[in-house]
Design a protein around this motif. Structure first.
Motif, PDB file in Angstrom:
ATOM      1  N   SER A  98      -2.266   1.189   5.502  1.00 38.39           N
ATOM      2  CA  SER A  98      -2.933   1.377   6.584  1.00 38.39           C
ATOM      3  C   SER A  98      -4.487   1.751   6.348  1.00 38.39           C
ATOM      4  N   GLN A  99      -4.821   2.531   5.223  1.00 37.37           N
ATOM      5  CA  GLN A  99      -5.933   3.036   4.733  1.00 37.37           C
ATOM      6  C   GLN A  99      -6.784   1.764   4.395  1.00 37.37           C
ATOM      7  N   VAL A 100      -6.160   0.864   3.530  1.00 39.95           N
ATOM      8  CA  VAL A 100      -6.731  -0.201   2.950  1.00 39.95           C
ATOM      9  C   VAL A 100      -7.050  -1.283   4.035  1.00 39.95           C
ATOM     10  N   ALA A 101      -6.285  -1.332   5.140  1.00 37.32           N
ATOM     11  CA  ALA A 101      -6.319  -2.315   6.356  1.00 37.32           C
ATOM     12  C   ALA A 101      -7.651  -1.633   7.188  1.00 37.32           C
ATOM     13  N   GLU A 102      -7.535  -0.374   7.264  1.00 37.04           N
ATOM     14  CA  GLU A 102      -8.793   0.025   7.860  1.00 37.04           C
ATOM     15  C   GLU A 102     -10.145   0.017   7.576  1.00 37.04           C
ATOM     16  N   VAL A 112      -4.960  -8.447   9.467  1.00 34.21           N
ATOM     17  CA  VAL A 112      -4.221  -7.718   8.628  1.00 34.21           C
ATOM     18  C   VAL A 112      -3.065  -8.743   8.380  1.00 34.21           C
ATOM     19  N   ASN A 113      -2.919  -9.047   6.899  1.00 33.88           N
ATOM     20  CA  ASN A 113      -1.571  -9.687   6.446  1.00 33.88           C
ATOM     21  C   ASN A 113      -0.606  -8.775   5.964  1.00 33.88           C
ATOM     22  N   ASP A 114       0.352  -8.278   6.494  1.00 32.49           N
ATOM     23  CA  ASP A 114       1.104  -7.117   6.145  1.00 32.49           C
ATOM     24  C   ASP A 114       2.351  -7.809   5.763  1.00 32.49           C
ATOM     25  N   ILE A 115       2.487  -7.761   4.426  1.00 31.04           N
ATOM     26  CA  ILE A 115       4.151  -8.316   3.968  1.00 31.04           C
ATOM     27  C   ILE A 115       5.017  -7.523   4.279  1.00 31.04           C
ATOM     28  N   GLU A 122       3.919   3.543   8.462  1.00 30.35           N
ATOM     29  CA  GLU A 122       3.980   3.916   9.960  1.00 30.35           C
ATOM     30  C   GLU A 122       2.520   3.818  10.659  1.00 30.35           C
ATOM     31  N   LYS A 123       1.562   4.161  10.154  1.00 25.55           N
ATOM     32  CA  LYS A 123       0.382   4.108  10.863  1.00 25.55           C
ATOM     33  C   LYS A 123      -0.446   2.724  10.768  1.00 25.55           C
ATOM     34  N   MET A 124       0.290   1.912  10.221  1.00 29.62           N
ATOM     35  CA  MET A 124      -0.624   0.303  10.257  1.00 29.62           C
ATOM     36  C   MET A 124      -0.538  -0.394  11.531  1.00 29.62           C
TER      37      MET A 124
END
Length: 317
Positions: A98-102, A112-115, A122-124
């Motif tokens: 989540s920190q990288v995505a933010e 956001v491409n979340d594998i 849980e924060k994503m």
């Protein structure tokens, strides 16, 4: 180009891959430097990519390279900012953290491409919802069946254990399509609880992640079953191991150190894209945009035959 719910008159969009890592399975290190990544971004866009997928951590089979969050942020944000200075192309950040995505969304990413399908952090889901961003929710068989022989070669995904021991035991007994359904039900529930709009969600079958050869083929054969859930499909098959395995079994050169072997990998991958585009898959994630664009154009022309001009073709000279 807006990624939206399935539209039978829309051609398949091409998402070009830029791995800013030193160890990616197919182009590791090649685009690690910002200038090289920017050069590659220009090339992919010129060849027809309307989305760029930026990744700062390898998820290839056998990978043991763990990237610290701050280092991953530095890798991807620098590249995203450089691309954003000269292009409004859609940018996808390939991360489950989540920190990288933010940080990537703040830098100008759109997707956001979340594998881990929102299950690894849980924060994503809340980060995605707050930004109003689009999200690719991938079915991750490695997380659902961590002890499966096809999963053991992959690194661990996610913080902690996502599923209970009973759930994992139940998952082991499920046919692959039932397992995918169960995974998506949980992931989509998490997305809904966080407030992610349905129109911002794309689903990815997780091809190549902890699946047997047969399971990969079944999921690709039955793409329309996933479409029936009412979400666009984001499909990544480019240079995947099961495609190469089919070539190898049938006597084709697959050694990437040879020109023919490298070409064959992209040609075979483009054939899968053609099948996907014929079935109306919304987005394909690829390494070699040029060959996949050709596959998309031909398959889309066939799928959209009713819209074609009824022209008489001239004889070849």
């Amino acid at each position: 180009m807006n990624v939206k719910k399935r539209d039978n008159l829309t051609k398949t969009a091409i998402c070009g891959i830029i791995n800013v890592t030193p160890d990616s399975f197919s182009d590791g290190g090649q685009f690690f430097a910002v200038e090289e990544a920017l050069k590659q971004a220009r090339k992919l866009i010129s060849e027809g990519a309307t989305i760029l997928d930026i990744g700062g951590e390898s998820t290839r089979p056998g990978s043991s390279y763990v990237v610290e969050i701050e280092e991953e942020i530095q890798r991807v944000v620098t590249v995203i900012k450089a691309i954003r200075k000269e292009s409004d192309v859609l940018i996808s950040i390939d991360t489950w953290k989540s920190q990288v995505a933010e940080a990537a969304l703040d830098a100008g990413a759109n997707i956001v491409n979340d594998i881990t399908g929102l299950m690894g952090d849980e924060k994503m889901a809340h980060v995605v919802a707050k930004a109003g961003a689009k999200v690719v929710i991938m079915f991750n068989p490695v997380m659902a069946r961590p002890q499966h022989p096809s999963s053991l070669i992959f690194p661990h995904f996610g913080f902690g254990q996502t599923f209970t021991e009973k759930e994992l035991a139940d998952f082991e007994k499920m046919p692959i399509e039932d397992l995918m359904e169960a995974f998506f039900d949980r992931a989509l529930s998490r997305a809904d609880e966080a407030g992610i709009a349905q129109e911002n969600i794309l689903l990815d079958l997780g091809i190549g992640f902890g699946l047997t050869k047969k399971e990969n083929l079944i999921l690709l054969r039955d793409l329309d079953k996933l479409h029936q859930k009412g979400y666009p499909i984001f499909l990544g098959v480019s240079r995947k191991r099961f495609v190469i395995n089919i070539l190898e079994e049938n006597g084709f050169e697959v050694n990437p150190e040879t020109e023919l072997g490298f070409l064959n990998r992209d040609t075979a991958s483009a054939h899968v894209t053609s099948i996907a585009a014929r079935q109306g898959v919304e987005v394909v994630r690829v390494h070699d945009v040029a060959s996949h664009r050709m596959a998309v154009e031909i398959a889309s022309a066939i799928r959209l035959a009713d819209e074609a001009e009824n022209l008489d073709l001239k004889q070849y000279k």
